[in-house]
Design a protein around this motif. Structure first.
Motif, mmCIF file in Angstrom:
data_model
loop_
_atom_site.group_PDB
_atom_site.id
_atom_site.type_symbol
_atom_site.label_atom_id
_atom_site.label_comp_id
_atom_site.label_asym_id
_atom_site.label_seq_id
_atom_site.Cartn_x
_atom_site.Cartn_y
_atom_site.Cartn_z
ATOM 1 N N MET A 1 14.727 -22.876 8.933
ATOM 2 C CA MET A 1 14.361 -21.502 8.581
ATOM 3 C C MET A 1 14.429 -20.625 9.844
ATOM 4 N N PRO A 2 15.075 -19.472 9.771
ATOM 5 C CA PRO A 2 15.180 -18.607 10.958
ATOM 6 C C PRO A 2 13.814 -18.153 11.448
ATOM 7 N N SER A 3 13.690 -18.007 12.763
ATOM 8 C CA SER A 3 12.431 -17.519 13.324
ATOM 9 C C SER A 3 12.402 -16.001 13.280
ATOM 10 N N ARG A 4 11.223 -15.448 13.435
ATOM 11 C CA ARG A 4 11.035 -14.000 13.428
ATOM 12 C C ARG A 4 10.526 -13.566 14.797
ATOM 13 N N ALA A 5 11.146 -12.521 15.333
ATOM 14 C CA ALA A 5 10.708 -11.959 16.610
ATOM 15 C C ALA A 5 9.873 -10.721 16.348
ATOM 16 N N THR A 6 8.832 -10.545 17.172
ATOM 17 C CA THR A 6 7.959 -9.378 17.081
ATOM 18 C C THR A 6 7.889 -8.712 18.446
ATOM 19 N N VAL A 7 7.984 -7.394 18.442
ATOM 20 C CA VAL A 7 7.957 -6.610 19.680
ATOM 21 C C VAL A 7 6.863 -5.563 19.582
ATOM 22 N N ASP A 8 6.055 -5.454 20.639
ATOM 23 C CA ASP A 8 5.061 -4.389 20.742
ATOM 24 C C ASP A 8 5.139 -3.789 22.133
#
Length: 263
Positions: free
Chosen positions: A1-8
């Motif tokens: 399953m593809p990973s998810r990137a989060t940016v803040d």
């Protein structure tokens, strides 16, 4: 399953003379993203080639805060073809990449290679071994020759030197600002893309973060084209920033070899 990137991202500025400014922190191909400004101004969006996006705001005097949040599923991307326009633009010397003046600093081992992949890998290896990564060691005005003579720099300097050497070898190369999960200390990061067999692939001579999870922010000839904040009139002071780029899965191991596509 593809990973998810989060940016803040959060940064503060003090405007001493009102005027317009361009903010370019948007992650390319983000599934969701939101840019907020504390002065409730209306931005005008400007889109450039290769996924770069800027929001232009008229800044009133005073202290202000900018926040940005983005999420993106990290799926495999197809390599972008090198166009004729790319070939013209990204083999030329530029402000921070004076490839027309670097001949005396090019090591002989880079000159005898004919395979483009091996040429770029040799450039990356040479810069990785030649330069020391030292935070705060360079000035905003330093170009690739300044960095080579000093023997140290930060990520933008590593990218500028690699681009300069590639262009000297007639390999199109361009500067890319990215978010880089795994980078320590966390900040905006700079890498470069080189043309290999007619397509763009990403390389990073600092080897500070895996290329496979980087998110493109901006693309240009060098750092002059990719500033995350630029005044277009008026004056301001930058008061500091915090940046977080993470993934919800373990980071891949990247030994610096192999062709990687930057989405």
């Amino acid at each position: 399953m593809p990973s998810r990137a989060t940016v803040d991202v959060e940064f503060a500025i003090r405007v001493t003379e009102p005027g317009p400014a361009a903010i370019s922190v948007s992650a390319a191909r983000a599934d969701t993203d939101e840019l907020r400004v504390s002065w409730h101004g209306e931005g005008r969006s400007v889109e450039f080639a290769h996924g770069t996006r800027a929001e232009v705001f008229d800044l009133p005097a005073g202290e202000h805060r900018v926040t940005y949040h983005a999420e993106r599923v990290l799926t495999d991307a197809e390599p972008e073809p090198v166009t004729l326009a790319d070939l013209v633009v990204f083999t030329r010397p530029s402000r921070y990449c004076p490839s027309d003046r670097v001949a005396g600093l090019v090591p002989p081992e880079l000159l005898g290679l004919e395979n483009p992949v091996k040429q770029v890998e040799a450039v990356v290896r040479h810069v990785h071994e030649r330069l020391s990564y030292v935070v705060g060691s360079s000035r905003p005005t330093d170009d690739a020759i300044d960095t080579l003579l000093a023997g140290e720099g930060v990520c933008r300097d590593f990218a500028h030197v690699c681009i300069t050497l590639c262009r000297f070898l007639d390999i199109p190369a361009r500067y890319v600002g990215v978010y880089a999960p795994g980078l320590a200390p966390m900040d905006f990061h700079a890498v470069f893309e080189a043309a290999v067999d007619g397509h763009w692939y990403v390389f990073d001579a600092t080897r500070l973060a895996p290329r496979q999870t980087m998110l493109r922010i901006s693309t240009g000839r060098d750092a002059a084209d990719t500033a995350f904040l630029a005044t277009l009139g008026g004056e301001l002071d930058f008061l500091g920033s915090t940046i977080f780029a993470t993934t919800d899965a373990p980071l891949p191991v990247d030994d610096g070899s192999g062709l990687v596509v930057l989405g």
